[in-house]
Design an enzyme around this catalytic site. Structure first.
Site, PDB file in Angstrom:
ATOM      1  CB  CYS A   1      -0.953   0.019   1.201  1.00  0.00           C
ATOM      2  SG  CYS A   1      -0.112   0.142   2.786  1.00  0.00           S
TER       3      CYS A   1
ATOM      4  CB  CYS B   1       4.348  -0.248   2.098  1.00  0.00           C
ATOM      5  SG  CYS B   1       3.197  -1.396   2.884  1.00  0.00           S
TER       6      CYS B   1
ATOM      7  CG  ASP C   1       0.702  14.509 -32.242  1.00  0.00           C
ATOM      8  OD1 ASP C   1       1.520  15.402 -32.510  1.00  0.00           O
ATOM      9  OD2 ASP C   1       0.634  13.430 -32.864  1.00  0.00           O
TER      10      ASP C   1
END
Length: 796
Positions: free
Chosen positions: A33, A36, A452
């Site tokens: 997670c 962590c 683009d």
């Protein structure tokens, strides 16, 4: 941290007084997670002189450390925090790690699914209907439970134990404790509380007695659902990295080196050194950046620039590694090789930009640091409180277990994956692929869409745009004679003319064909000498070109089209124009984006005339022309610095840095791998209407996730006090938890019918020449740096 806004760490050693610094990249394993990742980051930053950024999504840590700090020191620090680490080498293949992780979770998920249904049916039946119990039923339940709550749930147990050893609590702690407590109480209920015969009514036992408290189906449900979420995340991470790895492997593998004595030898491309001379034959990829010593050829640079028209190169011109020589043999002197080539640097730009994207801190993970300890404290307080009040141990433990079960984060674990799975299915039916959570959260704040040109707004393929025959010459004859000559040429413009000519007649093979690089071609068609090319070529050949044909050619060129004249029998017989055509869906898609309240910008490396012409047809708000790949990323960054939240839509390698720098990146599935790798949303169909549809779907999915999380948390806030007061039996708590998860699933499934189309789109009416611009029409064309375009840059 906003995407593209993180501080860039230099990979070179930086002098800092008398001490130099170095950049080290670590591959981190064991993170489950965002909390962590924060823990690993704190551990690394606790070392003297170390600055570290940990990205949970990519499982990488970028560390700027003094020279005295080795990679081994950093790895040891991460391991002390309870996680695995290794130095991430440039050539290391991390794709196998992602594949192994997904396969690891898939095996456990399959086992959980196999045992989940029979275990749930039998556990609930034995709880609700004690009369159905048979000799040895407890052992059958245990046999069905062990594979699920033991082996399949091992990732949660292991992570919880590892975090506990380092004094931390996470969602894994709550999951593991909930599974363990449900199993432990079920064993106690089956072998101790249920040992005596049933003496009360079934309803009394269900509501008040421990005899109904078999919660093995709760343990199975938590394990199965959360494994499914973890597996989906691992598979998405693996898929996201494949495109970049594949692109890096598609460069030239070997090169033909020309020795000083004139001999040729083919060597691996990594043996090429600056100053070496190598040969490029038609159809081969150019192995390195360099300068042409001899020869001439057309080079397809679309992989780098995204522009569709090949560029002619000759002696003295520069060429770029990774581009393709289409016709003609080139002798090139290498200037930049390996990691120093433009292609390698472009790939590195995308990788750096991706690493700087802030990992989305999911709501459940953001508050887990408070939620998990609070739930554990409340469960413990419930147990102690009831015991202090004189209640029996069974009743006190039942209330405490109810708190744990009712707070079990099954709905929290489902809130995001369930919605994302359904959204991906709905997106697949619409040709839209959602790569991750980033797209969902970022889509809600986007206010500007940068498009683009080549391959995105336009088809990326040259086609015949207009034809003007001279007096006395028919359109059919002009196309027939010009097409018969051009079909022998490999030039993209010639191919477009030949293709259009074949649609109306069967062409003849031109005799005495001669290609005139940079000018055109000539050949004999049905005994008549035909010349096709620039106006200068026709005049040099002695062909008269009328003022009307010359004026029309100049007008079309100002509009951004490429013109070709054809002549025979002493005179110019017509002018033909080819162009990269605008997609039929472009105007409607741009108008749809406007209905969403989004500003549209056309961004291209092409010349201003071509860019303006395309912008007018598409109806965009602003046109920015002459942008090189580095310019595109800078322009997107500039828009964001000005307070805009930018969505970038592209398809080429040159769009990669701009896509990575944007708030939200959308890539066409027909585009290059590097664009797809940098994107958050991939549009699988070649229809620009997929852009507004994708934004609508992403916004709708994120709203669904927010509703799911809001329900899950509100449910916990309301239900935990009831369980603590002893008003909820653990079985009722398990049922409520299951219903909470069912609501999350049902709410997510509503996305299958999610409408992505707004009201019918009306195309903007054409503006009168010289009139004021309206919304949806391009404003002034901007050219980055206000530099003058060179003739080469103006060449279409």
């Amino acid at each position: 941290m906003r995407r593209g806004k993180a501080d860039r760490m230099s990979s070179a050693a930086v002098a800092d007084g008398t001490q130099a610094t170095q950049e080290i990249e670590l591959a981190i394993s064991g993170m489950t997670c965002a909390a962590c990742a924060a823990r690993v980051e704190r551990k690394l930053n606790g070392l003297d002189g170390v600055r570290a950024t940990v990205n949970f999504a990519t499982e990488r840590a970028s560390v700027l450390a003094p020279r005295a700090v080795t990679a081994g020191t950093l790895v040891k620090a991460v391991e002390q925090a309870g996680y695995g680490a290794r130095e991430a080498l440039p050539d290391a293949d991390d794709g196998s790690l992602d594949t192994d992780r997904a396969a690891y979770l898939r095996r456990r998920l399959i086992v959980a699914l196999i045992f989940f249904v029979p275990l749930s049916d039998l556990s609930i039946s034995m709880s609700l209907f004690p009369a159905y119990r048979f000799p040895g039923w407890q052992w059958l339940l245990i046999a069905l439970t062990v594979p699920v709550a033991g082996w399949a749930a091992w990732p949660f147990h292991y992570a919880a134990w590892r975090n506990l050893r380092h004094g931390t609590l996470t969602m894994d702690t709550l999951v593991s404790l909930g599974i363990t407590a449900a199993c432990a109480w079920s064993l106690y209920a089956m072998f101790v509380l249920d040992a005596a015969p049933v003496s009360q009514s079934a309803r009394y036992e269900l509501v008040h007695g421990a005899g109904g408290g078999i919660y093995l189906e709760v343990a199975a449900a938590v394990t199965t659902f959360l494994l499914a979420g973890r597996f989906f995340e691992a598979r998405a991470r693996r898929t996201a990295g494949e495109a970049m790895r594949t692109l890096a492997a598609t460069g030239a593998k070997d090169v033909c080196v020309l020795s000083a004595d004139g001999t040729e030898r083919r060597v691996p491309v990594n043996e090429l050194r600056p100053g070496d001379t190598f040969i490029v034959r038609p159809g081969e990829k150019i192995a390195a950046d360099g300068r042409v010593l001899f020869g001439q050829s057309e080079v397809d640079r679309s992989m780098m620039t995204g522009e569709s028209v090949p560029v002619e190169v000759a002696q003295g011109d520069s060429v770029t590694g990774g581009t393709v020589a289409l016709a003609g043999r080139l002798v090139v002197q290498a200037e930049k090789v390996g990691k120093d080539t433009q292609l390698a640097q472009l790939i590195r730009l995308v990788e750096q930009a991706q690493a700087q994207k802030a990992a989305i801190q999911r709501v459940a993970d953001k508050i887990s640091g408070v939620f998990v300890p609070a739930v554990l404290a409340m469960a413990a307080a419930t147990l102690v409180g009831w015991l202090a009040a004189g209640s029996t141990a069974e009743h006190a433990f039942s209330a405490a277990l109810a708190v744990l079960i009712i707070a079990c984060p099954c709905a929290l674990g489902l809130a995001t994956p369930a919605a994302l799975v359904v959204a991906c299915g709905r997106g697949a039916s619409l040709g839209i692929f959602i790569k991750g959570y980033q797209a969902l959260e970022l889509s809600r704040s986007v206010d500007t869409v940068v498009l683009d040109k080549t391959g995105t707004v336009t088809t990326g393929k040259m086609s015949l745009a207009a034809v003007l025959p001279a007096a006395g010459t028919s359109r059919e004859e002009l196309l027939y004679r010009a097409g018969s000559v051009e079909q022998a040429s490999e030039h993209a413009v010639a191919a477009a003319i030949a293709e259009a000519a074949r649609a109306g007649a069967t062409l003849t093979q031109a005799a005495d064909f001669t290609a005139l690089p940079g000018l055109g071609a000539r050949g004999r068609v049905d005994g008549v000498q035909v010349t096709v090319g620039r106006e200068k070529l026709l005049r040099d050949e002695g062909l008269r070109v009328s003022a009307a044909l010359s004026a029309q050619a100049q007008e079309w060129e100002r509009a951004g089209w490429t013109t070709v004249l054809a002549g025979w029998s002493g005179a110019g017989r017509g002018v033909l124009a080819v162009a990269d055509t605008v997609k039929p869906s472009a105007a409607g898609a741009v108008a749809e984006l406007h209905t969403l309240g989004l500003r549209t910008v056309l961004l291209t490396g092409d010349n201003e005339a071509t860019a303006r012409a395309v912008g007018e047809l598409a109806g965009v708000d602003e046109v920015i022309a002459g942008a090189l790949p580095a310019d595109k990323a800078a322009i997107v960054t500039g828009l964001r610095s000005g307070g805009r939240e930018v969505a970038m839509v592209g398809d080429g390698v040159n769009d990669g840095p701009a896509l990575a720098a944007a708030s939200l990146a959308l890539a066409l599935g027909s585009g290059t791998d590097v664009a797809i790798s940098a994107a958050d949303l991939i549009l699988l169909r070649d229809d620009l209407m997929a852009v507004p549809e994708a934004i609508r779907l992403a916004r709708g999915t994120f709203a669904t996730i927010r509703r799911n999380l809001a329900w899950a948390f509100c449910y916990n806030v309301a239900a935990i006090p009831l369980a603590a007061l002893g008003l909820l039996d653990p079985l009722i708590a398990a049922g409520a938890m299951t219903l909470s998860s069912a609501f999350v699933v049902w709410n997510s499934l509503r996305l299958r019918q999610f409408p992505v189309s707004a009201s019918p789109v009306r195309r903007p009416a054409a503006r009168k020449p010289g009139g004021p611009a309206r919304r949806g029409e391009p404003g002034p064309v901007r050219n980055p740096g206000s530099r003058e375009l060179t003739p080469a840059a103006k060449r279409s």
